[in-house]
Design a protein around this motif. Structure first.
Motif, PDB file in Angstrom:
ATOM      1  N   PRO A  42     -33.083  27.638  19.335  1.00 38.85           N
ATOM      2  CA  PRO A  42     -33.068  28.908  18.604  1.00 38.85           C
ATOM      3  C   PRO A  42     -34.278  29.797  18.899  1.00 38.85           C
ATOM      4  O   PRO A  42     -34.166  31.026  18.878  1.00 38.85           O
ATOM      5  CB  PRO A  42     -33.046  28.471  17.133  1.00 38.85           C
ATOM      6  N   SER A 135     -37.544  30.823  13.702  1.00 37.23           N
ATOM      7  CA  SER A 135     -36.567  30.224  14.613  1.00 37.23           C
ATOM      8  C   SER A 135     -36.465  28.722  14.348  1.00 37.23           C
ATOM      9  O   SER A 135     -37.471  28.018  14.333  1.00 37.23           O
ATOM     10  CB  SER A 135     -36.940  30.484  16.075  1.00 37.23           C
ATOM     11  N   ASP A 136     -35.246  28.278  14.084  1.00 39.08           N
ATOM     12  CA  ASP A 136     -34.955  26.873  13.780  1.00 39.08           C
ATOM     13  C   ASP A 136     -35.785  26.361  12.605  1.00 39.08           C
ATOM     14  O   ASP A 136     -36.263  25.225  12.611  1.00 39.08           O
ATOM     15  CB  ASP A 136     -35.185  25.991  15.022  1.00 39.08           C
ATOM     16  N   SER A 164     -33.341  32.884  13.556  1.00 38.51           N
ATOM     17  CA  SER A 164     -32.494  32.306  14.592  1.00 38.51           C
ATOM     18  C   SER A 164     -32.244  30.847  14.232  1.00 38.51           C
ATOM     19  O   SER A 164     -33.181  30.052  14.147  1.00 38.51           O
ATOM     20  CB  SER A 164     -33.185  32.412  15.964  1.00 38.51           C
ATOM     21  N   ASN A 166     -29.566  27.219  14.382  1.00 37.28           N
ATOM     22  CA  ASN A 166     -28.513  26.444  15.012  1.00 37.28           C
ATOM     23  C   ASN A 166     -27.589  25.927  13.915  1.00 37.28           C
ATOM     24  O   ASN A 166     -27.887  24.933  13.261  1.00 37.28           O
ATOM     25  CB  ASN A 166     -29.108  25.286  15.824  1.00 37.28           C
ATOM     26  N   ASN A 196     -26.030  28.887  18.249  1.00 31.38           N
ATOM     27  CA  ASN A 196     -27.178  29.595  17.674  1.00 31.38           C
ATOM     28  C   ASN A 196     -26.787  30.997  17.228  1.00 31.38           C
ATOM     29  O   ASN A 196     -26.122  31.721  17.961  1.00 31.38           O
ATOM     30  CB  ASN A 196     -28.309  29.693  18.701  1.00 31.38           C
TER      31      ASN A 196
END
Length: 210
Positions: A42, A135-136, A164, A166, A196
């Protein structure tokens, strides 16, 4: 970093290319950093999105949550942003190592690294950020209340959040984005890549919540 410290860690370096910048990202294997000692999909998807959309962070005050290796926040600095990268205290040395390796000395004043434990430390941070990056970071349901609490504190009505995630591989991620987050935030999917999804998120105004 001293050679003694280097030898006690297993340092793994990999090159990434985004927006005309070559990033040399080192992960500290063997340092008990857990999920933080990896560059996750991600984060790369978010970096590629910034490249594709020709993002320019100049003049923007940016906060990254769960920075891990720092790859996303470092790219945001290189694209002009004034970026504060955050994670748990024991991860900061890895972030600082990558900041030193990738951000020129002339730009380093636009980069900060600080500890931030969600649901605990957010009150130590200002509320005037233009952009929040993550992210993630949506992977553990036990962390969701603290994450929401942190987002509510650090966001003002103009802050834009880019998350972002998953959805296929992270427990509770779909529930977070479809059920938990929308209670207090407006959220829309602006990009997908495999499993993603990148969400653009803003805080709801009081009238939106009724």
């Amino acid at each position: 970093m001293s050679s003694t410290v280097k030898s006690s860690l297993s340092l793994e370096e990999k090159k990434y290319e985004f927006s005309g910048h070559t990033l040399n990202i080192t992960t500290f294997k063997g340092a008990s950093l857990g999920v933080s000692a990896y560059v996750w999909g991600p984060g790369l998807v978010l970096c590629r999105y910034f490249e594709d959309e020709k993002f320019n962070f100049t003049g923007k005050k940016v906060l990254e949550l769960g920075s891990g290796t720092g790859i996303v926040g470092i790219l945001a600095v290189l694209l002009g942003g004034d970026v504060t990268m955050t994670d748990r205290a024991y991860v900061l040395k890895q972030i600082e190592y990558n900041v030193s390796a990738n951000i020129p000395a002339t730009s380093r004043h636009r980069s900060k690294t600080r500890a931030l434990l969600w649901g605990t430390d957010q009150n130590n941070f200002p509320t005037d950020f233009d952009i929040i990056l993550g992210s993630d970071i949506v992977y553990s349901p036990s962390q969701f209340p603290g994450l929401i609490q942190t987002l509510l504190h650090i966001c003002n009505d103009k802050t834009i959040i880019y998350l972002s995630s998953n959805l296929d591989a992270r427990v509770g991620s779909e529930n977070f984005h479809q059920e938990i987050l929308p209670k207090q935030f407006n959220s829309e999917v602006i990009h997908t890549s495999g499993g993603n999804c990148i969400y653009k998120v803003t805080k709801k105004s009081p009238r939106d919540e009724h």
